[in-house]
Design a protein around this motif. Structure first.
Motif, mmCIF file in Angstrom:
data_model
loop_
_atom_site.group_PDB
_atom_site.id
_atom_site.type_symbol
_atom_site.label_atom_id
_atom_site.label_comp_id
_atom_site.label_asym_id
_atom_site.label_seq_id
_atom_site.Cartn_x
_atom_site.Cartn_y
_atom_site.Cartn_z
ATOM 1 N N LEU A 1 10.244 63.035 -21.578
ATOM 2 C CA LEU A 1 9.834 64.364 -22.000
ATOM 3 C C LEU A 1 8.520 64.347 -22.768
ATOM 4 C CD1 LEU A 1 13.274 65.688 -23.276
ATOM 5 C CD2 LEU A 1 12.161 66.154 -21.081
ATOM 6 N N GLY A 2 8.171 63.235 -23.370
ATOM 7 C CA GLY A 2 6.966 63.139 -24.177
ATOM 8 C C GLY A 2 7.014 61.908 -25.058
ATOM 9 N N ILE A 3 6.116 61.862 -26.005
ATOM 10 C CA ILE A 3 6.056 60.745 -26.951
ATOM 11 C C ILE A 3 6.512 61.247 -28.312
ATOM 12 C CG2 ILE A 3 4.525 59.136 -28.143
ATOM 13 C CD1 ILE A 3 2.867 59.017 -25.592
ATOM 14 N N ASP A 4 7.504 60.590 -28.877
ATOM 15 C CA ASP A 4 8.009 60.929 -30.202
ATOM 16 C C ASP A 4 7.133 60.324 -31.289
ATOM 17 O OD1 ASP A 4 10.309 61.851 -32.035
ATOM 18 O OD2 ASP A 4 10.074 59.726 -32.545
ATOM 19 N N HIS A 5 6.791 59.025 -31.118
ATOM 20 C CA HIS A 5 5.994 58.350 -32.143
ATOM 21 C C HIS A 5 5.258 57.153 -31.561
ATOM 22 C CE1 HIS A 5 9.641 55.823 -32.228
ATOM 23 N NE2 HIS A 5 8.833 54.860 -32.653
ATOM 24 N N VAL A 6 4.273 56.714 -32.322
ATOM 25 C CA VAL A 6 3.546 55.477 -32.046
ATOM 26 C C VAL A 6 3.823 54.548 -33.218
ATOM 27 C CG1 VAL A 6 1.251 54.449 -31.868
ATOM 28 C CG2 VAL A 6 1.725 56.621 -30.742
ATOM 29 N N GLN A 7 4.167 53.310 -32.920
ATOM 30 C CA GLN A 7 4.417 52.310 -33.964
ATOM 31 C C GLN A 7 3.205 51.392 -34.061
ATOM 32 O OE1 GLN A 7 7.462 51.584 -35.750
ATOM 33 N NE2 GLN A 7 6.479 49.901 -36.807
ATOM 34 N N LEU A 8 2.664 51.255 -35.263
ATOM 35 C CA LEU A 8 1.584 50.317 -35.532
ATOM 36 C C LEU A 8 2.069 49.309 -36.552
ATOM 37 C CD1 LEU A 8 -1.322 52.895 -35.852
ATOM 38 C CD2 LEU A 8 -0.976 51.271 -33.983
ATOM 39 N N ALA B 1 -2.181 51.796 -46.014
ATOM 40 C CA ALA B 1 -1.817 52.685 -44.904
ATOM 41 C C ALA B 1 -1.859 54.138 -45.361
ATOM 42 C CB ALA B 1 -0.431 52.331 -44.367
ATOM 43 N N ARG B 2 -1.337 54.402 -46.545
ATOM 44 C CA ARG B 2 -1.353 55.775 -47.068
ATOM 45 C C ARG B 2 -2.777 56.270 -47.269
ATOM 46 N NH1 ARG B 2 3.386 53.658 -50.033
ATOM 47 N NH2 ARG B 2 5.155 54.824 -49.177
ATOM 48 N N HIS B 3 -3.655 55.396 -47.738
ATOM 49 C CA HIS B 3 -5.046 55.804 -47.929
ATOM 50 C C HIS B 3 -5.705 56.121 -46.589
ATOM 51 C CE1 HIS B 3 -9.039 56.164 -49.553
ATOM 52 N NE2 HIS B 3 -9.464 55.275 -48.666
ATOM 53 N N PHE B 4 -5.560 55.231 -45.608
ATOM 54 C CA PHE B 4 -6.226 55.423 -44.320
ATOM 55 C C PHE B 4 -5.623 56.589 -43.543
ATOM 56 C CE2 PHE B 4 -6.858 54.557 -39.773
ATOM 57 C CZ PHE B 4 -8.240 54.453 -39.744
ATOM 58 N N TYR B 5 -4.331 56.532 -43.266
ATOM 59 C CA TYR B 5 -3.706 57.550 -42.416
ATOM 60 C C TYR B 5 -3.500 58.863 -43.161
ATOM 61 C CZ TYR B 5 -3.141 53.865 -39.025
ATOM 62 O OH TYR B 5 -3.407 52.857 -38.124
ATOM 63 N N MET C 1 -3.234 62.849 -42.290
ATOM 64 C CA MET C 1 -1.860 62.961 -41.795
ATOM 65 C C MET C 1 -0.912 63.129 -42.975
ATOM 66 S SD MET C 1 -1.521 60.090 -38.835
ATOM 67 C CE MET C 1 -2.781 59.874 -37.579
ATOM 68 N N GLU C 2 0.112 63.928 -42.765
ATOM 69 C CA GLU C 2 1.137 64.141 -43.790
ATOM 70 C C GLU C 2 2.132 62.990 -43.744
ATOM 71 O OE1 GLU C 2 4.971 67.077 -44.497
ATOM 72 O OE2 GLU C 2 3.627 67.427 -42.802
ATOM 73 N N GLU C 3 2.376 62.351 -44.898
ATOM 74 C CA GLU C 3 3.412 61.322 -44.929
ATOM 75 C C GLU C 3 4.776 62.008 -44.895
ATOM 76 O OE1 GLU C 3 4.922 57.339 -47.295
ATOM 77 O OE2 GLU C 3 3.199 58.438 -48.088
ATOM 78 N N ILE C 4 5.660 61.451 -44.087
ATOM 79 C CA ILE C 4 7.017 61.985 -43.988
ATOM 80 C C ILE C 4 7.996 60.898 -44.413
ATOM 81 C CG2 ILE C 4 6.473 63.710 -42.231
ATOM 82 C CD1 ILE C 4 7.498 61.772 -40.108
ATOM 83 N N PRO C 5 9.142 61.291 -44.951
ATOM 84 C CA PRO C 5 10.106 60.292 -45.413
ATOM 85 C C PRO C 5 10.695 59.495 -44.254
ATOM 86 C CG PRO C 5 10.766 62.526 -46.082
ATOM 87 C CD PRO C 5 9.574 62.653 -45.197
ATOM 88 N N LYS C 6 10.855 58.196 -44.492
ATOM 89 C CA LYS C 6 11.583 57.367 -43.538
ATOM 90 C C LYS C 6 13.072 57.614 -43.742
ATOM 91 C CE LYS C 6 10.591 53.169 -42.719
ATOM 92 N NZ LYS C 6 10.346 51.727 -42.744
ATOM 93 N N ARG D 1 3.101 62.277 -39.991
ATOM 94 C CA ARG D 1 3.146 63.295 -38.938
ATOM 95 C C ARG D 1 1.745 63.448 -38.361
ATOM 96 N NH1 ARG D 1 6.996 65.811 -37.905
ATOM 97 N NH2 ARG D 1 7.916 66.098 -39.955
ATOM 98 N N CYS D 2 1.682 63.506 -37.027
ATOM 99 C CA CYS D 2 0.415 63.688 -36.314
ATOM 100 C C CYS D 2 0.664 64.742 -35.243
ATOM 101 C CB CYS D 2 -0.032 62.368 -35.704
ATOM 102 S SG CYS D 2 -1.560 62.480 -34.778
ATOM 103 N N GLY D 3 0.374 66.008 -35.581
ATOM 104 C CA GLY D 3 0.717 67.089 -34.663
ATOM 105 C C GLY D 3 2.222 67.172 -34.544
ATOM 106 N N SER D 4 2.738 67.158 -33.321
ATOM 107 C CA SER D 4 4.187 67.179 -33.139
ATOM 108 C C SER D 4 4.758 65.774 -32.941
ATOM 109 C CB SER D 4 4.555 68.072 -31.949
ATOM 110 O OG SER D 4 3.952 67.583 -30.772
ATOM 111 N N GLN D 5 3.906 64.768 -33.063
ATOM 112 C CA GLN D 5 4.344 63.383 -32.962
ATOM 113 C C GLN D 5 4.281 62.719 -34.342
ATOM 114 O OE1 GLN D 5 1.741 64.443 -30.722
ATOM 115 N NE2 GLN D 5 3.350 65.072 -29.318
ATOM 116 N N GLU D 6 4.689 61.456 -34.376
ATOM 117 C CA GLU D 6 4.658 60.695 -35.617
ATOM 118 C C GLU D 6 3.947 59.367 -35.390
ATOM 119 O OE1 GLU D 6 8.735 60.252 -36.862
ATOM 120 O OE2 GLU D 6 9.009 62.432 -37.025
ATOM 121 N N VAL D 7 3.375 58.839 -36.468
ATOM 122 C CA VAL D 7 2.798 57.501 -36.493
ATOM 123 C C VAL D 7 3.621 56.713 -37.499
ATOM 124 C CG1 VAL D 7 0.780 56.110 -37.081
ATOM 125 C CG2 VAL D 7 0.485 58.295 -35.883
ATOM 126 N N HIS D 8 4.230 55.625 -37.035
ATOM 127 C CA HIS D 8 5.040 54.768 -37.893
ATOM 128 C C HIS D 8 4.255 53.489 -38.154
ATOM 129 C CE1 HIS D 8 8.995 56.701 -36.192
ATOM 130 N NE2 HIS D 8 8.169 57.584 -36.750
#
Length: 122
Positions: A6-13, A23-27, A33-38, A51-58
């Motif tokens: 259906l799409g991409i939920d997240h990208v893991q780096l 990571a918080r400083h850069f992203y 990007m808004e940090e979201i709770p794990k 959060r990156c649009g409707s996807q997430e970056v982990h």
């Protein structure tokens, strides 16, 4: 053939241990990007999520970390020139690339050396 995707939920780096603040400083600060709770059951692993649009970056912590030099996420942006200037001012490397079919783009690296692409549709 039926597609199940259906799409991409997240990208893991991956990132080295004890790198969450970088990571918080850069992203978060540089890219906005808004940090979201794990989820609580994953917090013990370290890292942080954004959060990156409707996807997430982990950003996940990896022992014996090696940056991704070819594999990379490609983020669509607005105001590509402003982002380029912001990253350069922060000391991030910028590698110019020729446009692709109506998209201007460039690459940078996150603080850990992972390759990151930014694209803006013309």
């Amino acid at each position: 053939m039926r597609s199940f995707l259906l799409g991409i939920d997240h990208v893991q780096l991956a990132a080295p241990p004890q790198s969450e603040e970088k990571a918080r400083h850069f992203y978060g600060n540089l890219l906005g990007m808004e940090e979201i709770p794990k989820p609580s059951n994953l917090q013990g692993r370290g890292g942080c999520w954004f959060r990156c649009g409707s996807q997430e970056v982990h950003v996940g912590i990896q022992e014996n970390f090696m940056p991704a030099q070819k594999a990379h996420p490609g983020f669509t942006v607005r105001a590509l020139d402003e982002l380029r200037a912001r990253l350069q001012e922060a000391g991030c490397p910028v590698k110019e690339e020729p446009p692709i079919e109506g998209r201007s783009r460039f690459f940078t690296e996150d603080p850990f050396g992972n390759r990151i692409e930014f694209l803006e549709f013309d």
